[in-house]
Design an enzyme around this catalytic site. Structure first.
Site, PDB file in Angstrom:
ATOM      1  CB  SER A 113      -0.843  -0.106   1.201  1.00  0.00           C
ATOM      2  OG  SER A 113      -1.597   1.397   1.446  1.00  0.00           O
ATOM      3  CB  SER A 114       0.297   4.734  -1.328  1.00  0.00           C
ATOM      4  OG  SER A 114      -0.946   5.027  -0.774  1.00  0.00           O
ATOM      5  CB  CYS A 115      -0.175   3.779   4.271  1.00  0.00           C
ATOM      6  SG  CYS A 115      -0.268   2.054   4.768  1.00  0.00           S
ATOM      7  CE1 TYR A 142      -2.220  -0.871   4.611  1.00  0.00           C
ATOM      8  CE2 TYR A 142      -2.833  -3.063   5.520  1.00  0.00           C
ATOM      9  CZ  TYR A 142      -2.876  -2.306   4.437  1.00  0.00           C
ATOM     10  OH  TYR A 142      -3.224  -2.754   3.209  1.00  0.00           O
ATOM     11  CE  LYS A 146      -0.548  -5.067   3.037  1.00  0.00           C
ATOM     12  NZ  LYS A 146      -1.150  -6.279   2.360  1.00  0.00           N
ATOM     13  NE  ARG A 215      -5.168  10.076   1.911  1.00  0.00           N
ATOM     14  CZ  ARG A 215      -4.521  10.908   2.703  1.00  0.00           C
ATOM     15  NH1 ARG A 215      -4.120  12.056   2.267  1.00  0.00           N
ATOM     16  NH2 ARG A 215      -4.401  10.688   4.076  1.00  0.00           N
ATOM     17  CG  ASP A 275      -6.825  16.632   8.111  1.00  0.00           C
ATOM     18  OD1 ASP A 275      -6.432  17.572   8.384  1.00  0.00           O
ATOM     19  OD2 ASP A 275      -8.170  15.991   7.846  1.00  0.00           O
TER      20      ASP A 275
HETATM   21  O1  GFB Z   1      -9.418   6.583   2.819  1.00  0.00           O
HETATM   22  P1  GFB Z   1      -8.813   6.931   4.255  1.00  0.00           P
HETATM   23  O2  GFB Z   1      -9.691   6.352   5.312  1.00  0.00           O
HETATM   24  O3  GFB Z   1      -7.485   6.607   4.378  1.00  0.00           O
HETATM   25  O4  GFB Z   1      -9.027   8.751   4.570  1.00  0.00           O
HETATM   26  P2  GFB Z   1      -6.011   7.153   4.265  1.00  0.00           P
HETATM   27  C1  GFB Z   1      -8.616   9.421   3.658  1.00  0.00           C
HETATM   28  C2  GFB Z   1      -8.831  10.744   3.962  1.00  0.00           C
HETATM   29  O5  GFB Z   1     -10.291  11.132   3.722  1.00  0.00           O
HETATM   30  C3  GFB Z   1      -8.745  11.254   5.482  1.00  0.00           C
HETATM   31  C4  GFB Z   1     -10.966  11.651   4.779  1.00  0.00           C
HETATM   32  O6  GFB Z   1      -7.842  12.537   5.623  1.00  0.00           O
HETATM   33  C5  GFB Z   1      -9.850  11.153   6.209  1.00  0.00           C
HETATM   34  O7  GFB Z   1      -9.987  11.974   7.327  1.00  0.00           O
HETATM   35  N1  GFB Z   1     -12.009  11.225   5.108  1.00  0.00           N
HETATM   36  C6  GFB Z   1     -13.344  12.142   4.991  1.00  0.00           C
HETATM   37  C7  GFB Z   1     -12.779  10.083   5.434  1.00  0.00           C
HETATM   38  N2  GFB Z   1     -14.411  11.497   5.298  1.00  0.00           N
HETATM   39  C8  GFB Z   1     -13.898  10.169   5.405  1.00  0.00           C
HETATM   40  C9  GFB Z   1     -15.024   8.996   5.724  1.00  0.00           C
HETATM   41  O8  GFB Z   1     -16.173   8.972   5.716  1.00  0.00           O
HETATM   42  N3  GFB Z   1     -14.039   7.750   5.710  1.00  0.00           N
HETATM   43  C10 GFB Z   1     -12.894   7.572   5.746  1.00  0.00           C
HETATM   44  N4  GFB Z   1     -12.136   6.610   5.776  1.00  0.00           N
HETATM   45  N5  GFB Z   1     -12.099   8.887   5.467  1.00  0.00           N
HETATM   46  C11 GFB Z   1      -5.396   4.722   4.455  1.00  0.00           C
HETATM   47  C12 GFB Z   1      -4.777   3.997   5.389  1.00  0.00           C
HETATM   48  O9  GFB Z   1      -4.996   6.145   4.860  1.00  0.00           O
HETATM   49  O10 GFB Z   1      -4.801   4.521   3.096  1.00  0.00           O
HETATM   50  C13 GFB Z   1      -4.873   2.303   5.027  1.00  0.00           C
HETATM   51  O11 GFB Z   1      -5.193   4.053   6.628  1.00  0.00           O
HETATM   52  C14 GFB Z   1      -4.507   2.196   3.426  1.00  0.00           C
HETATM   53  O12 GFB Z   1      -3.842   1.649   5.840  1.00  0.00           O
HETATM   54  C15 GFB Z   1      -4.976   3.184   2.573  1.00  0.00           C
HETATM   55  O13 GFB Z   1      -3.027   2.279   3.373  1.00  0.00           O
HETATM   56  C16 GFB Z   1      -4.749   2.972   1.134  1.00  0.00           C
HETATM   57  O14 GFB Z   1      -5.755   7.249   2.784  1.00  0.00           O
HETATM   58  O15 GFB Z   1      -5.741   8.401   5.145  1.00  0.00           O
END
Ligand code: GFB
Length: 319
Positions: A113-115, A142, A146, A215, A275
């Site tokens: 994953s990109s994280c 996580y 990875k 993103r 965030d």
């Molecule tokens: O997609 P997300 O959960 O993961 O969150 P990451 C991306 C951004 O969207 C964060 C915002 O800044 C969240 O605060 N966000 C806004 C939300 N509304 C929502 C919502 O309803 N749900 C969620 N989930 N986010 C993940 C990693 O990071 O990236 C995983 O935690 C994995 O391990 C994945 O690597 C690819 O992009 O921040």
């Protein structure tokens, strides 16, 4: 780069075929004419169980393996259950990678994953920035799992000369995604909330965080195509990025989801929610040099995913 040929008739095991990534890879392999594809649900084969995985590989002896099985989740799930994300993913990876090495697997693609990259890596993020800085705390468990998978692949190449490779996808979306309110990633999480608000006539919808993080989003069917392309054209221990090469702020994504769903109310930002990483745009130089590019645009992919979600909602099968 001379790469061992990828056989479409040799036994191919897709680990994690019920998930977003594994499901797309399975669909693509079958569409591409792979004639001997094996799969197991987590109920049939718990990949955290070393003895069960060893027995499966001893019997099946797959020539090609796509390791798409993992415990995955969005920022909230990762922040809440770090021990589970570390333990489950390390066990899945160690069991599958070691059994594949022991039982004659000739090609294996491990999906990370990109994280895995540092929180403040220079953007766009190059693969060689791995381990050059601190990780994003919300998903460091996580990420470490990875990263361990990437290093395990490199160690098996060095110690046993195996043609195993690792790919690092950016944020993914598409049919088969997890839409649960707590466990989902941002795009499916917002689809679910905006659709519910539209149906209920709610005047506002809450978006987590400030909306300023950026993103990039790759449709999972593009990812599946990239996986086969890499198995055919890549044979190096270094991880290779798979993305689209452009990103957008979460606030803009949220408005795009609202427009696509047909929601006309107000967006409210809940800054008590994290965030996460400010930006994680992947550098696409390596995979572009191999002749692969993403083809599904975000607006097109999002509209198709909303349609798919509505079909699942009507059938009562939303995850
Ligand atoms: O997609 P997300 O959960 O993961 O969150 P990451 C991306 C951004 O969207 C964060 C915002 O800044 C969240 O605060 N966000 C806004 C939300 N509304 C929502 C919502 O309803 N749900 C969620 N989930 N986010 C993940 C990693 O990071 O990236 C995983 O935690 C994995 O391990 C994945 O690597 C690819 O992009 O921040």
């Amino acid at each position: 780069m001379t790469v061992a040929p990828l056989s479409r008739s040799a036994r191919t095991y897709v680990a994690g075929h019920r998930g977003l990534v594994g499901g797309a890879v399975l669909r693509h392999l079958l569409a591409e004419g792979f004639s001997d594809v094996v799969t197991r649900t987590s109920g049939e084969l718990d990949l955290r169980d070393a003895a069960a995985v060893e027995h499966f590989f001893e019997v099946q002896r797959p020539a090609t393996v796509v390791l798409a099985a993992a415990k995955v989740g969005g920022i909230l799930a990762n922040s809440t259950y770090p021990a589970d994300f570390l333990s489950d993913n390390i066990r899945i990876q160690v069991n599958v990678l070691d059994a594949a090495a022991r039982h004659g697997t000739t090609k294996l693609l491990f999906l990370g994953s990109s994280c895995i990259y540092p929180k403040f890596a220079e953007q766009p993020i190059r693969e060689d920035s791995l381990l050059t800085g601190l990780l994003e705390p919300t998903n460091d468990a996580y990420a470490i799992a990875k990263i361990a998978g990437v290093l395990h692949v490199q160690a098996l190449r060095r110690q046993h000369g195996l043609h195993f490779i690792s790919a690092m996808p950016t944020n993914l979306y598409g049919p088969g995604d997890n839409f649960s309110p707590e466990g989902s990633h941002v795009l499916p999480g917002l689809i679910r909330r905006f659709e519910a608000a539209r149906l209920a006539g709610d005047p506002t919808v809450t978006v987590w965080g400030t909306g300023t993080p950026r993103r990039e989003f790759l449709h999972v069917d593009d990812l599946a195509r990239a996986c086969v392309h890499l198995l055919e054209h890549y044979d190096d221990g270094a991880p290779i990025n798979i993305g689209v090469g452009q990103d957008l702020p979460i606030a803009e994504l949220a408005q795009l989801v609202a427009d696509t769903v047909g929601y006309t109310g107000q967006l409210v930002f809940d800054t008590s929610k994290p965030d996460g990483t400010p930006r994680k745009l992947l550098d696409m130089g390596k995979i572009h040099d191999l002749g692969w590019r993403a083809e599904i645009g975000l607006a097109e992919g999002l509209a198709a995913t909303v349609d798919w979600y509505r079909e699942q909602l009507a059938a009562g099968t939303v995850r």
